[in-house]
Design a protein around this motif. Structure first.
Motif, mmCIF file in Angstrom:
data_model
loop_
_atom_site.group_PDB
_atom_site.id
_atom_site.type_symbol
_atom_site.label_atom_id
_atom_site.label_comp_id
_atom_site.label_asym_id
_atom_site.label_seq_id
_atom_site.Cartn_x
_atom_site.Cartn_y
_atom_site.Cartn_z
ATOM 1 N N CYS A 1 0.804 -1.230 0.000
ATOM 2 C CA CYS A 1 0.000 0.000 0.000
ATOM 3 C C CYS A 1 0.829 1.268 0.000
ATOM 4 N N GLY A 2 2.097 1.159 0.355
ATOM 5 C CA GLY A 2 2.877 2.355 0.593
ATOM 6 C C GLY A 2 2.635 2.852 2.008
ATOM 7 N N SER A 3 3.364 3.883 2.397
ATOM 8 C CA SER A 3 3.271 4.400 3.763
ATOM 9 C C SER A 3 3.532 5.891 3.743
ATOM 10 N N HIS A 4 2.754 6.617 4.517
ATOM 11 C CA HIS A 4 2.948 8.066 4.620
ATOM 12 C C HIS A 4 2.539 8.531 6.008
ATOM 13 N N THR A 5 3.530 8.800 6.864
ATOM 14 C CA THR A 5 3.305 9.232 8.234
ATOM 15 C C THR A 5 3.209 10.748 8.260
ATOM 16 N N SER A 6 2.103 11.270 8.774
ATOM 17 C CA SER A 6 1.886 12.717 8.678
ATOM 18 C C SER A 6 1.450 13.330 9.995
ATOM 19 N N GLY A 7 0.235 13.016 10.479
ATOM 20 C CA GLY A 7 -0.252 13.602 11.718
ATOM 21 C C GLY A 7 0.526 13.109 12.923
ATOM 22 N N ILE A 8 0.706 13.985 13.918
ATOM 23 C CA ILE A 8 1.418 13.584 15.132
ATOM 24 C C ILE A 8 1.005 14.501 16.267
ATOM 25 N N SER A 9 0.857 13.926 17.476
ATOM 26 C CA SER A 9 0.465 14.702 18.651
ATOM 27 C C SER A 9 0.819 13.904 19.899
ATOM 28 N N ALA A 10 1.097 14.600 20.992
ATOM 29 C CA ALA A 10 1.436 13.955 22.264
ATOM 30 C C ALA A 10 0.246 14.008 23.211
#
Length: 594
Positions: free
Chosen positions: A296-305
């Motif tokens: 599928c591929g991979s794309h890491t974008s959103g991030i929050s603690a």
């Protein structure tokens, strides 16, 4: 520039992901091992809600915990057709499960991509296609916009510092910019690289601005200090060109360390501030995961603690969101409920609920962590929200929680004759700290008064020491200029305590250890001189939580701000004041053990 994928790629990946995964998966250590436990392993429920528009993007929370969503109405990959109509802003209320405000931007405006809320409740947003930033005022229900000075700069990520200055990345212009709402003037800072494409942006407790430089040939973490100095930190010492390492969004954990998503390399990264050195990758650690769907591929974008020791992220091509322990460990991933491309809108609220947009499904998703309270709706959710042609704001009252039962440590109604110092409380105990030694303390008009203290801060404590405890206190300040007041817990002396206080613009959690003060967390909260407010401060174990509200109203549900710290294990309960420009008046105080 390295942007997210198109709908065509997504359609292929959704089909593969659905075939390869069940409704919810948890997988992964860094080696990519995975299993299929129940929701209770980390997430108790995931629900998504149709948005009143298409292609939802950035999210932000207001002071009541409601979610503002930027809805451009197009997929900015990398831009939108010139024929695209102006976009929308929409406000979702988790208590009623309804969209209570929909703002359709007027002609001449662009498509909002990212959004931020200032301490007065105004909603700021970026519009890269029209090269403008805008603001929506919920009180006057008006919108205003300003053109960014650099042509075709592409304002992108947005954040607001504690002074109210608006900061944004200029994704197409290789700069960051700021806007002063008072003078309505811009300031821009160019990066050394002419192809850096700054993307995400955030601000730390000292008003240093952190941002990502997005292209893989640059792949840096930028810092614009509160002294006006631009610094850059390497992610890797080796060449990153052609690797797909494209830092996207950026966040700060409760300890002040920096985290970012890494785009196409199935990873997140962190910078340990204590070890950081500009021009190097000292203090940088990258954490990689193995995607469940290999094709599928991979794309890491959103991030929050969150406030419980986890970093939350999403992968738009895998159609997953997940978490990683701040101290290191294994990734846990869960499927997006509609498989609709979760990306830049991931945020964690003060109740540790995880919110993210599903861009191509046109939905906003809410994930409740196991062990977190599930809010009870106060109205029947609407399945197809109807946008309002003009912005209207609906305020939903929230119930006042019943204080947790436990031994009363101290209570004072201040109903006694006027006198110097605070003397003996209504429960028969004597006030400690500075309350019976410093002349600034007095009883006047059935209230505890702290007069102008100059540059000094003073404490008042009541009752025995406790480990787990909470304080409710109601009072006012005649002026918040260089002044604040709040509750203290685990107080030992004037140099060692936890404090939850308001300063006119924010609710702040702070600690002082051996005379050194550190801000632990804050949330915008506008307070006015002369108005009475109630502060509720609680500490249980290493978790500190606080709420504040107008004394004539009701306490917010959940917690407005939380932090984790283990500097102190016990101490006294009380109050602390800095009143450089006015007088503090306290009308009630109650402390209880938990």
């Amino acid at each position: 520039m390295m942007k997210h994928n198109t709908r065509k790629i997504l359609a292929i990946c959704v089909a593969l992901a659905v075939a390869a995964a069940s409704a919810l998966l948890v997988f992964g250590s860094v080696t990519g091992a995975h299993s299929e436990p129940s929701l209770a392993s980390g997430i108790s429920s995931v629900t998504d809600y149709p948005v009143p528009g298409s292609d939802p993007w950035g999210t932000a929370f207001d002071s009541s915990g409601r979610v503002w969503v930027a809805i451009p109405g197009c997929d900015l990959a990398p831009s939108c057709p010139s024929t695209t109509p102006p976009g929308k802003l929409a406000l979702f209320d988790p208590n009623t499960l309804n969209w209570v405000t929909v703002v359709s931007l007027p002609a001449g405006y662009g498509q909002p991509v990212f959004v931020a809320v200032d301490h007065t409740g105004k909603v700021w947003f970026t519009m890269p296609v029209t090269n403008t930033i805008g603001v929506y005022d919920p009180v006057s229900t008006t919108v205003t916009q300003w053109a960014v000075p650099t042509p075709s700069a592409g304002p992108w990520g947005i954040v607001i510092d504690s002074k109210g200055t608006i900061w944004f990345t200029e994704h197409y212009g290789n700069k960051i910019g700021s806007f002063d709402p008072n003078s309505q003037t811009f300031h821009e800072v160019a990066t050394p690289a002419s192809n850096s494409n700054p993307y995400g942006i955030t601000v730390d407790a000292s008003n240093n601005i952190w941002f990502t430089e997005n292209t893989d040939s640059v792949a840096l973490i930028g810092k614009y200090t509160n002294q006006g100095v631009l610094q850059e930190y390497k992610i890797r010492n080796t060449s990153t060109g052609g690797t797909g390492l494209t830092p996207h969004l950026i966040t700060i954990d409760p300890s002040g360390n920096i985290w970012w998503s890494e785009g196409w390399v199935s990873a997140i990264g962190t910078l340990n501030i204590a070890a950081a050195q500009p021009g190097t990758n000292n203090g940088v650690t990258e954490y990689h995961y193995t995607p469940s769907c290999s094709s599928c591929g991979s794309h890491t974008s959103g991030i929050s603690a969150d406030k419980q020791g986890l970093i939350w992220l999403d992968d738009s091509l895998q159609n997953t969101f997940g978490s990683f322990p701040i101290g290191g460990g294994s990734f846990s991933f869960y499927n997006s409920p509609s498989g609709g491309h979760p990306h830049d809108g991931l945020n964690v609220d003060s109740q540790n609920r995880v919110w993210f947009d599903e861009e191509f499904a046109n939905k906003l998703a809410e994930a409740i962590q196991s062990g977190s309270p599930t809010p009870t709706p106060t109205a029947t959710p609407t399945s197809t929200p109807t946008p309002t042609p003009t912005a209207t704001s609906t305020s939903t009252p929230t119930p006042t929680p019943t204080p947790t039962s436990g031994a009363t440590l101290g209570t004072d109604t201040f109903q006694r004759p006027n006198q110097a110092h605070w003397g003996t409380a209504s429960d028969g105990q004597t006030w400690g700290g500075d309350a019976n030694t410093q002349s600034v303390f007095s009883i006047s008009g059935n209230a505890g008064v702290v007069s102008n203290t100059g540059s000094s801060s003073y404490s008042a404590v009541l009752g025995p020491t406790a480990s787990n405890a909470e304080v409710y206190a109601t009072g006012s300040l005649s002026s918040f200029s260089s002044s604040n007041f709040g509750d203290v817990l685990r107080w030992t002396d004037g140099n060692n305590w936890y404090k939850a206080f308001i300063d006119g613009s924010s609710l702040i959690l702070q600690k002082k250890v051996s005379g050194v003060t550190t801000m632990l967390a804050s949330v915008p909260f506008a307070a006015s001189g002369g108005s009475s407010y109630t502060l509720h401060f609680r500490v249980v174990g290493s978790t500190l939580s606080a709420n504040v509200w107008a004394a004539s109203g009701s306490e917010p549900s959940g917690w407005m701000v939380t932090a984790s710290d283990s500097s102190f294990t016990s101490g006294y309960c009380g109050l602390r004041f800095l009143t450089q420009s006015g007088t503090a008046t306290v009308t009630s105080f109650q402390a209880k053990s938990l």
